[in-house]
Scaffold this motif. Sequence first.
Motif, PDB file in Angstrom:
ATOM      1  N   TRP A   1      40.511  34.331  40.094  1.00  0.00           N
ATOM      2  CA  TRP A   1      40.395  35.341  39.406  1.00  0.00           C
ATOM      3  C   TRP A   1      42.008  35.851  38.765  1.00  0.00           C
TER       4      TRP A   1
ATOM      5  N   HIS B   1      31.128  28.636  36.735  1.00  0.00           N
ATOM      6  CA  HIS B   1      30.771  29.363  38.089  1.00  0.00           C
ATOM      7  C   HIS B   1      29.464  30.045  37.716  1.00  0.00           C
ATOM      8  N   SER B   2      28.438  29.367  37.605  1.00  0.00           N
ATOM      9  CA  SER B   2      27.238  29.986  37.189  1.00  0.00           C
ATOM     10  C   SER B   2      26.724  30.994  38.187  1.00  0.00           C
TER      11      SER B   2
ATOM     12  N   VAL C   1      28.172  33.221  40.022  1.00  0.00           N
ATOM     13  CA  VAL C   1      28.595  34.868  39.875  1.00  0.00           C
ATOM     14  C   VAL C   1      27.490  35.390  39.128  1.00  0.00           C
ATOM     15  N   GLY C   2      26.964  34.733  38.286  1.00  0.00           N
ATOM     16  CA  GLY C   2      25.783  35.639  37.549  1.00  0.00           C
ATOM     17  C   GLY C   2      24.789  36.244  38.163  1.00  0.00           C
TER      18      GLY C   2
ATOM     19  N   LEU D   1      32.017  42.071  36.406  1.00  0.00           N
ATOM     20  CA  LEU D   1      32.061  40.824  35.743  1.00  0.00           C
ATOM     21  C   LEU D   1      31.479  40.866  34.424  1.00  0.00           C
ATOM     22  N   ARG D   2      30.223  41.675  34.020  1.00  0.00           N
ATOM     23  CA  ARG D   2      29.756  41.866  32.794  1.00  0.00           C
ATOM     24  C   ARG D   2      30.852  42.068  31.636  1.00  0.00           C
TER      25      ARG D   2
ATOM     26  N   THR E   1      36.838  32.642  29.815  1.00  0.00           N
ATOM     27  CA  THR E   1      35.531  31.773  29.443  1.00  0.00           C
ATOM     28  C   THR E   1      35.067  30.545  30.312  1.00  0.00           C
TER      29      THR E   1
ATOM     30  N   ARG F   1      33.325  39.256  31.441  1.00  0.00           N
ATOM     31  CA  ARG F   1      32.784  38.120  30.599  1.00  0.00           C
ATOM     32  C   ARG F   1      32.936  38.355  29.202  1.00  0.00           C
TER      33      ARG F   1
ATOM     34  N   GLU G   1      35.000  36.615  26.020  1.00  0.00           N
ATOM     35  CA  GLU G   1      34.322  35.640  24.965  1.00  0.00           C
ATOM     36  C   GLU G   1      34.664  36.293  23.646  1.00  0.00           C
TER      37      GLU G   1
ATOM     38  N   PHE H   1      33.893  31.649  33.877  1.00  0.00           N
ATOM     39  CA  PHE H   1      32.223  32.026  33.706  1.00  0.00           C
ATOM     40  C   PHE H   1      31.396  30.825  33.603  1.00  0.00           C
TER      41      PHE H   1
END
Length: 408
Positions: A169, A136-137, A139-140, A114-115, A130, A118, A122, A133
């Motif tokens: 996804w 859907h906070s 997922v952080g 995910l990192r 973008t 994201r 960006e 992410f």
Amino acid sequence: MSENAILPVKVSLSEGDFYTLWAPMWKEHGAEWQAFLGDEEHVLLFRSPAELLAHLDETPKHDLSSHPKWKSFAASGDDRVVPDERSHYDLIGVPALLAERPSHVNVSSVARALRLARSLGEVTAATDATVFFASHSVVGNVERGVDHFAAESGLSEWSAIGRAVLTNWRKVIASLDEQVKIAEVDEAAAAAAGERIDAAVAAAEAERLAAAEKRKAETEKADPYDASAWAGAGIDPVRIAIQGKTVYTLRTYLDRHPVFLGKFGEIFTFSSGKTLLRWMVENDDHDLAKVATWEGLVLSANGGELEMEVHKDNSYSFTGLVKDIGAGPNAVDTDQMAAAYELMADAADWAGDDSLNSYFLANPRMQDYISYMLGSPGTSGYVPSEPFSDHAKGWQELEEILTKRFSR
């Protein structure tokens, strides 16, 4: 992940597994930046590390060439383009991982994927990525690690992340697919780059193995005593075998002068190490009690954590020396004699009396004999001669000077 790093990565997208370079977030002139290897329009993907290296050889200008660490990265070995196992970012496999339980491997794998997704979204302004992410906070929360999902609500939150990914996804991956381009690289150049990578990997592995062997050898060579509480305190147990018995005591050195466990010239000796340890806990009227590290040893002994450990350099044996001296110089173990004499000299130095010097003044030939046997200068050409029984008798008298210092 260190700031200012440039990382080779393996990325799994719709068309398969590809390789590229990723520069995670770094700061420059007060602003935050992140980038991938690209050509201003797309992020470039390569079918192998060899193709990636060949492209870098042929293309000096790209989106990472202005990165503050690029020169350092470019100057490193040809294996710089080979990702390690943790640098595989399986974006396609994220839904499958979220369908399983939140184990350490699954949580860390999802977090890393995910990192990168994201960051890729960006950098390339991939809209669906973008938006996902930003919307859907939850997922952080995978960045919090496996322990976060061990809490009472952990499984339900893991499931919530899974539902958000499952629903969105496909669009996220499609938007990322549109922003990347599989680069075409000359086959011959890629083959040559592959050979260089293989050589660099082999050299790195050989260096790693050599370093491991060196560490192993240093570990095997290291003295276990150095890790003991005694070594840490700088106070050593001493074992002395003399006149048919074995006794234990303690000794340290302060300003190169010996200090024994004792008082007023009397060395406190014990028939066993355990007896000495028990005595330590209840007694502090002795010269070693003034040493700063003594109290720490006593606390360890009182807690049952201190064991009697005698280093070989602090084990002295007088056994058989009188007999060997009587048989002649060739029968004497000079290492044994040197260690024994060191202990006698230390004891006299600590006691601050003249017993040893007085003995040698009265028996100058005995001092010449010891100097000859131990290879000391100043023997004036002296060579021992028969009867050697005189030397044996003299050594026995020196032993008695020492044992008279022992407590009874």
